[in-house]
Design an enzyme around this catalytic site. Structure first.
Site, mmCIF file in Angstrom:
data_model
loop_
_atom_site.group_PDB
_atom_site.id
_atom_site.type_symbol
_atom_site.label_atom_id
_atom_site.label_comp_id
_atom_site.label_asym_id
_atom_site.label_seq_id
_atom_site.Cartn_x
_atom_site.Cartn_y
_atom_site.Cartn_z
ATOM 1 N N HIS A 63 0.744 -1.215 0.122
ATOM 2 C CA HIS A 63 -0.008 -0.150 -0.172
ATOM 3 C C HIS A 63 0.731 1.557 -0.315
ATOM 4 O O HIS A 63 1.996 1.401 0.410
ATOM 5 C CB HIS A 63 -0.781 0.037 1.128
ATOM 6 C CG HIS A 63 -1.867 -0.737 1.412
ATOM 7 N ND1 HIS A 63 -2.889 -0.894 1.638
ATOM 8 C CD2 HIS A 63 -1.465 -2.237 0.260
ATOM 9 C CE1 HIS A 63 -4.068 -2.171 1.891
ATOM 10 N NE2 HIS A 63 -2.955 -2.864 0.975
ATOM 11 N N GLU B 142 0.657 4.348 1.711
ATOM 12 C CA GLU B 142 1.778 4.513 3.333
ATOM 13 C C GLU B 142 3.001 3.048 3.337
ATOM 14 O O GLU B 142 3.314 4.082 4.007
ATOM 15 C CB GLU B 142 0.272 4.390 3.915
ATOM 16 C CG GLU B 142 -0.445 5.198 3.802
ATOM 17 C CD GLU B 142 -2.207 5.001 3.162
ATOM 18 O OE1 GLU B 142 -3.151 5.586 3.161
ATOM 19 O OE2 GLU B 142 -1.547 3.816 2.467
ATOM 20 N N CYS C 258 -5.939 2.818 5.666
ATOM 21 C CA CYS C 258 -6.746 1.364 5.922
ATOM 22 C C CYS C 258 -5.724 0.881 7.413
ATOM 23 O O CYS C 258 -4.919 1.351 7.542
ATOM 24 C CB CYS C 258 -6.590 0.460 5.062
ATOM 25 S SG CYS C 258 -5.278 -0.615 3.961
ATOM 26 N N CYS D 43 -2.758 0.243 7.166
ATOM 27 C CA CYS D 43 -1.990 1.111 6.859
ATOM 28 C C CYS D 43 -1.218 2.179 8.635
ATOM 29 O O CYS D 43 -0.332 2.888 8.821
ATOM 30 C CB CYS D 43 -1.837 1.848 5.566
ATOM 31 S SG CYS D 43 -1.571 1.288 3.689
#
Length: 160
Positions: free
Chosen positions: A57, A59, A87, A90
Site C-alpha cells: 500500500h 503508506e 486502511c 496502514c
C-alpha cells in the site's frame, strides 16, 4: 510539533498527484508522503498489483522508504500524509513506525465507491473473534513463548 494547515494542504495535493500519476502508470489510486522537519523525505504509491504484494500500500511503501532514508525503524517526528484514509494495515504500520500524526484527503467511503472497500475490516475488528469470517485460533504447543524468552535473554536487543 507546529501544525500548518496550508502545509498540510500542499502535502495532501502532492499525495493526490502521486496517486493520480500512479493510476496512469498501472498502479492503484493511492499516494503517500512522509514529512520530517517541513520537507518530504519519502514518497510511496500503491504497488499491490504491479508487484503482486498485498502489503504494498502507498503508506507502507512510503514508511519503508522513509525508514531507509533515516536509517531507523522509528519515524518519530514525521507526518504521514495520504491521498486517502489509511486502511487498518496502514494505520497499524503508522503506529508501529511511531509517526507523530496522520493526515489524509479522501475517506474510506470514497475508497469504497471506487471499489476499495476496507470498511469490512473495520467491522471485523469490532466483532468477537469467534464471529470472524477468517478463522484465527490459538493452539498451544507448550513452547509458545520460546522465541520471546530468547529475545529477552539477548542483552544486545533493540527494543521497539
Amino acid at each position: 510539533m507546529t501544525i500548518s494547515v496550508s502545509a498540510d494542504h500542499e502535502w495532501l495535493r502532492e499525495s493526490i498527484d502521486l496517486a493520480t500519476r500512479n493510476v496512469a502508470a498501472g498502479g492503484g489510486p493511492f499516494g503517500a508522503v512522509i514529512i520530517k522537519d517541513g520537507r518530504v523525505i519519502a514518497t510511496g504509491t500503491n504497488q499491490v498489483t504491479p508487484t503482486l504484494d498485498p502489503t504494498a500500500h502507498a503508506e507502507v511503501v512510503a514508511i519503508r522508504a522513509a525508514c531507509r532514508v533515516l536509517g531507523d525503524f522509528r519515524l518519530t517526528g514525521c507526518v504521514l500524509v495520504s491521498s486517502c484514509e489509511p486502511c487498518p494495515l496502514c494505520l497499524s504500520a503508522a503506529l508501529w513506525a511511531r509517526v507523530d500524526r496522520v493526515v489524509y484527503a479522501a475517506d474510506r467511503h470514497d475508497a469504497a465507491r471506487a471499489g476499495f472497500d476496507d470498511r469490512e475490516f473495520y467491522e471485523l475488528f469490532g466483532k468477537p473473534r469467534e464471529e470472524w469470517s477468517l478463522p484465527v485460533r490459538q493452539i498451544s504447543t507448550g513452547e509458545d513463548d520460546a522465541p520471546f524468552a530468547a529475545w529477552l535473554s539477548r542483552p544486545d536487543r533493540v527494543d521497539y
